[in-house]
Design an enzyme around this catalytic site. Structure first.
Site, short mmCIF file in Angstrom:
data_model
loop_
_atom_site.label_atom_id
_atom_site.label_comp_id
_atom_site.label_asym_id
_atom_site.label_seq_id
_atom_site.Cartn_x
_atom_site.Cartn_y
_atom_site.Cartn_z
N HIS A 1 0.86 -1.18 0.00
CA HIS A 1 0.00 0.00 0.00
C HIS A 1 0.90 1.24 0.00
O HIS A 1 1.91 1.27 0.70
CB HIS A 1 -0.86 -0.07 1.26
CG HIS A 1 -1.80 1.07 1.47
ND1 HIS A 1 -1.38 2.35 1.68
CD2 HIS A 1 -3.16 1.10 1.53
CE1 HIS A 1 -2.43 3.14 1.83
NE2 HIS A 1 -3.52 2.41 1.75
N ARG B 1 -2.60 1.38 -4.57
CA ARG B 1 -2.34 -0.07 -4.56
C ARG B 1 -2.58 -0.61 -5.96
O ARG B 1 -3.20 0.06 -6.78
CB ARG B 1 -3.33 -0.77 -3.61
CG ARG B 1 -3.06 -0.56 -2.16
CD ARG B 1 -4.02 -1.40 -1.32
NE ARG B 1 -5.26 -0.71 -1.01
CZ ARG B 1 -6.38 -1.32 -0.61
NH1 ARG B 1 -6.40 -2.63 -0.47
NH2 ARG B 1 -7.46 -0.62 -0.34
N LYS C 1 -6.07 -0.05 -8.22
CA LYS C 1 -6.97 0.92 -7.60
C LYS C 1 -6.97 2.18 -8.47
O LYS C 1 -6.17 2.32 -9.38
CB LYS C 1 -6.50 1.27 -6.18
CG LYS C 1 -6.58 0.12 -5.20
CD LYS C 1 -7.97 -0.05 -4.59
CE LYS C 1 -8.20 0.97 -3.49
NZ LYS C 1 -9.52 0.78 -2.86
N ASP D 1 -5.39 8.73 -7.08
CA ASP D 1 -5.78 9.63 -6.00
C ASP D 1 -4.64 10.62 -5.81
O ASP D 1 -3.49 10.21 -5.61
CB ASP D 1 -6.04 8.83 -4.72
CG ASP D 1 -6.46 9.71 -3.53
OD1 ASP D 1 -6.16 10.93 -3.56
OD2 ASP D 1 -7.06 9.18 -2.59
N CYS E 1 -3.55 12.30 -3.43
CA CYS E 1 -2.72 12.25 -2.22
C CYS E 1 -1.52 11.35 -2.42
O CYS E 1 -0.48 11.55 -1.79
CB CYS E 1 -3.53 11.84 -1.00
SG CYS E 1 -3.91 10.08 -0.88
N TYR E 2 -1.63 10.35 -3.31
CA TYR E 2 -0.49 9.46 -3.55
C TYR E 2 0.60 10.14 -4.38
O TYR E 2 1.68 9.57 -4.55
CB TYR E 2 -0.95 8.15 -4.19
CG TYR E 2 -1.76 7.34 -3.20
CD1 TYR E 2 -1.14 6.81 -2.07
CD2 TYR E 2 -3.13 7.16 -3.35
CE1 TYR E 2 -1.87 6.13 -1.13
CE2 TYR E 2 -3.87 6.46 -2.40
CZ TYR E 2 -3.23 5.95 -1.29
OH TYR E 2 -3.95 5.27 -0.34
N ASP F 1 -8.61 14.93 -4.75
CA ASP F 1 -8.27 13.55 -5.09
C ASP F 1 -8.25 13.34 -6.61
O ASP F 1 -7.24 12.94 -7.19
CB ASP F 1 -9.33 12.68 -4.36
CG ASP F 1 -9.38 11.24 -4.78
OD1 ASP F 1 -8.87 10.89 -5.84
OD2 ASP F 1 -9.99 10.44 -4.03
N ASP G 1 -10.25 19.13 -0.13
CA ASP G 1 -10.19 19.10 1.33
C ASP G 1 -8.75 19.39 1.73
O ASP G 1 -7.85 19.44 0.88
CB ASP G 1 -10.71 17.77 1.90
CG ASP G 1 -9.93 16.57 1.39
OD1 ASP G 1 -8.70 16.59 1.51
OD2 ASP G 1 -10.55 15.62 0.85
N HIS H 1 -6.08 16.44 1.03
CA HIS H 1 -5.63 16.32 -0.36
C HIS H 1 -4.85 17.55 -0.80
O HIS H 1 -3.90 17.44 -1.58
CB HIS H 1 -6.82 16.04 -1.28
CG HIS H 1 -7.26 14.62 -1.23
ND1 HIS H 1 -8.27 14.20 -0.39
CD2 HIS H 1 -6.80 13.51 -1.85
CE1 HIS H 1 -8.42 12.89 -0.52
NE2 HIS H 1 -7.54 12.44 -1.40
#
Lengths: 363, 423
Positions: free
Chosen positions: B229, B272, B275, B278, B280-281, B333, B340, B343
């Site tokens: 992850h 991951r 998936k 996003d 944030c990654y 995201d 938010d 993010h």
């Protein structure tokens, strides 16, 4: 930069008011529960006070700690039978909270604690059903997978039974990488008998697995999950690995896999994952001195195609490649790094600690 | 508020099918199409960095420390970290100063638990200390960086707290009678390193425990046996850097796992295997590359193009500038989601990491020429990716803590750990 939903001013004001009311009500409930904790009031009313907070904010760890303190005081003796009703209430509450946030660390932790504290053997089948239900809603919830693995361990569920569970998950959705991953943990456990016999058994099962992933490949070749699992399978069967095949058999198997992937590529010539698998399989033959001029050349061609199809990673394929000698050495070497975090100075100007020059307010 | 390690009411669609992936790609494509030149190229020069709007959105968030965000009630120091760190990256004219900074310091001081140490998720007396808000609080105080901010850290009780969280197997609990995973090791070590409390007992067994969380794919899972992850991979790798033990990880598969998490269509990262992207990654995965680079540089194994040859920094900047920025401030995201603070923080942090990379050498640049315009590359200050705090502020904090002696450990404050759980 677009695609933002806009609310009318009235709608926004109404939402704000609702939020404020909810927050105020939450704050008073939270303060009430905290007061009871400070006063060390360990009774049913304290449990109720906590429930009123965590059903609004399941992630409030202090509340769950208080709950465990209360339960410990209310049921101090070792009579687990007396705890059963209390445990049932805990299971109901945590289930409600998981409905609000199925990925809440303190909720999963609390549920696990209750399972142990109450020695709730009677609850094990329910837990397996509950996790199956939650995984049907979101089959990638790793909190739920981990909890299930922990239940499986205490309940002594066999690896065979869990393997069957992952089979149903994969049949429902080939993309479920979490289930593929779990399989990589279960298979060696299913065939854990020692020595050559165990290895041979595992080897036979892994070869069956290759059939399963083959179905996934031809169903959805663009789906990466099974391809990652495929690499694991091949690695387990390689000389020196847990379920090593005799070298000649391994070579035959890799060549058969290569042929299968090549067939798939005739149907899907632009698809990244079979291209990567063909390159990987070709390199695997090279690594074990089983390659020929033809297979080595084919692997190089596949990397070239991969580089074109997956242009974002072109430089990675060029410089690092798939299992090139350079990359293989990296794992064996011992880097030494300054312990304080000052290492970024190594980057010269790019991590300079001088005041940074920001572009002026451009826009 | 979807975070990988905090409350996740809304963490990505609970689906993972190819359909959802295609829908997301379409949504991104639609946003990109608004910026396409007649010749089909992306008009990057026209995509501005909405600095003023981001700053205004972030400053407004400081007000919500007091109210709102019920879901964050137990993690308010996160809010101060996401906001102060983002503002710091936006530049000197936006960084927290004066009264605003003093208020945050005062608030965090009230979150600090007297005696038994660490920071709680809120200023409500009686809340227990927790490693996550402790990390967020220390990072905030280091980011503000004033003598008063650094002096607010009670090192003596912090040491007591960190030692109490240490477990026999080398890992750390997140709080008294709390769960244990890779976040615990990372937050404890990061905080200890910044405050010069990293002793042999905190180090003991941590590297070996993290190595046991690396999966066959190469990434790192939350605990041994879990799937890899992005959030935990960052935490594990950064911990190994702090421990100077990166060699315990299998680096080639780790590299490949990270490289494969960048998405071909839009350039953002997924968390991951299989998936959705996003924003944030951008940091959790993107920020791992400079850490990897540090390891590879030491062994002279780094490809000639630097980390820009391991992932497409230009691709990531495209995703962040075009798909994640909201023109009214804040980052998100993915298209279709709202902004938010979480993010915004991690999109900006990933942006800072990617923008700091040098242009790849044209000789090794491959088919994708360097494309990011100068105003993208200079949008933000430099980040130290080990802590995800502004690089000069980390430097200053390490300077501050270097000479401070290790405070003694009063045995009366060391409460025993509760019985271990199933895991």
């Amino acid at each position: 930069m677009h695609g933002v939903k806009r609310f009318t001013p009235e709608k926004r004001a109404a939402l704000r008011k609702e939020n404020e009311e909810r927050a105020a009500s939450y704050r008073s409930r939270s303060a009430a529960a905290m007061e009871r904790r400070a006063a060390k009031v360990y009774d049913a009313a304290s449990l109720e006070a906590v429930a009123k907070v965590v059903t609004e904010n399941p992630d409030f760890a202090t509340m769950w700690n208080f709950r465990r303190e209360v339960l410990g005081h209310m049921f101090p003796d070792a009579d687990v039978a007396a705890r059963k009703a209390a445990c049932l209430a805990e299971f109901a509450l945590t289930q409600e909270c998981l409905g609000i946030n199925p990925k809440s660390y303190p909720v999963w932790y609390h549920r696990e604690w209750v399972l142990l504290w109450g020695e709730c053997e009677w609850q094990w089948p329910v837990e397996l059903k509950l996790t199956a239900k939650l995984l049907a809603l979101d089959d990638r919830n790793f909190h739920c997978w981990t909890y299930r693995r922990n239940v499986v361990r205490v309940a002594g569920v066999t690896a065979e039974a869990e393997l069957a569970f992952t089979t149903t998950k994969i049949q429902a959705n080939f993309s479920n990488y979490s289930a593929w991953h779990y399989r990589s943990k279960l298979l060696p456990a299913v065939h854990a008998s020692a020595g050559a016999e165990g290895a041979a058994q595992l080897g036979a099962v892994l070869r069956n697995e290759l059939e399963l992933v083959r179905n996934a490949f031809f169903t959805a070749p663009e789906d990466s999950s099974a391809w990652f699992y495929h690499r694991w399978l091949i690695a387990q069967l390689a000389p020196g690995a847990a379920a090593a095949l005799p070298p000649a058999e391994f070579e035959a198997l890799v060549r058969a896999e290569l042929q299968m992937v090549d067939e798939l590529l005739e149907l899907e010539p632009e698809c990244k994952w079979p291209l990567a698998a063909a390159a990987f399989l070709g390199r695997t033959l090279d690594t074990h001195q089983m390659g020929s001029e033809e297979t080595t050349g084919a692997a190089a061609t596949r990397i070239g195609e991969l580089r074109r199809v997956d242009a974002l990673r072109a430089r990675y394929y060029d410089s690092a490649g798939e299992a090139t000698p350079t990359m293989a050495r990296i794992g064996a070497s011992t880097p030494t790094m300054a312990p304080t975090g000052k290492w970024y100075r190594q980057k010269g100007n790019f991590y300079s600690t001088e005041p940074t020059e920001l572009a002026s307010e451009l826009h | 508020m979807a975070t990988f390690w905090e409350s996740t009411y809304d963490d990505g669609l609970p689906t993972h099918s190819t359909n959802e992936q295609l829908k997301t790609e379409d949504a991104c494509r639609a946003v990109f199409e608004e910026w396409i030149n007649p010749d089909g190229s992306l008009s990057r020069e026209s995509v501005s960095f909405c600095r003023t709007e981001h700053a205004a959105y972030l400053k407004a968030g400081l007000g919500s420390l007091a109210a709102g965000y019920v879901s964050l009630d137990a993690s308010r120091p996160w809010l101060t970290y996401w906001i102060s760190h983002s503002l710091e990256l936006l530049g000197p004219s936006h960084a927290l100063r004066g009264d605003e900074a003093d208020n945050v310091v005062g608030f965090l001081r009230r979150c600090q638990v007297p005696g038994t140490g660490g920071f709680a998720g809120g200023a409500h007396p009686g809340q227990i200390a927790h490693l996550a808000p402790t990390y967020a609080a220390i990072n905030t105080l280091v980011t503000i960086g004033t003598p008063a901010a650094l002096a607010a850290i009670d090192r003596a009780s912090l040491r007591v707290f960190l030692r109490r969280m240490k477990r026999p197997d080398g890992s750390f609990s997140m709080h008294d009678d709390g769960e244990c995973d890779v976040r615990g090791v990372y937050t404890a070590l990061a905080v200890a390193s910044l405050t010069n409390l990293l002793d042999d007992e905190l180090r003991r067994g941590a590297a070996e425990w993290i190595a046991s969380c690396q999966t066959y794919e190469g990434g790192i899972g939350a605990t041994p046996g879990e799937e890899a992850h992005g959030g935990y991979t960052f935490c594990g790798l950064a911990s190994m850097v702090l421990l100077d033990r990166v060699e315990l990880l299998r680096v080639p598969p780790l590299t490949r796992w990270l490289v494969e998490r960048q998405m071909g269509v839009h350039g953002g990262f997924q968390g991951r295997t299989n998936k959705l992207v996003d924003g944030c990654y951008s940091f959790w995965q993107g920020g791992a590359f400079p850490l990897l680079e540090a390891a590879l540089t030491r062994t002279a194994e780094l490809p000639s193009g630097g980390i820009a040859s391991l992932f497409s920094t230009d691709g990531l900047l495209d995703y962040l500038f075009v798909c994640c920025q909201q023109s009214n401030g804040g980052l998100r995201d993915k298209p279709g989601r709202g902004r938010d603070y979480y993010h915004t923080c991690y999109c900006l942090s990933g942006l800072a990491v990617a923008a700091a990379e040098p242009e790849p050498d044209p000789a090794t640049a491959g088919t994708r020429p360097a494309t990011s315009p100068a105003h993208w590359k200079t949008a933000l200050g430099f980040v130290n990716p080990v802590y995800n705090v502004s690089a000069p502020k980390v430097e200053a904090a390490l300077e501050w803590s270097r000479e401070l002696p290790l405070p003694p450990l009063p045995s009366s404050l060391m409460r025993p750990q509760p019985a271990p759980t199933l895991a």
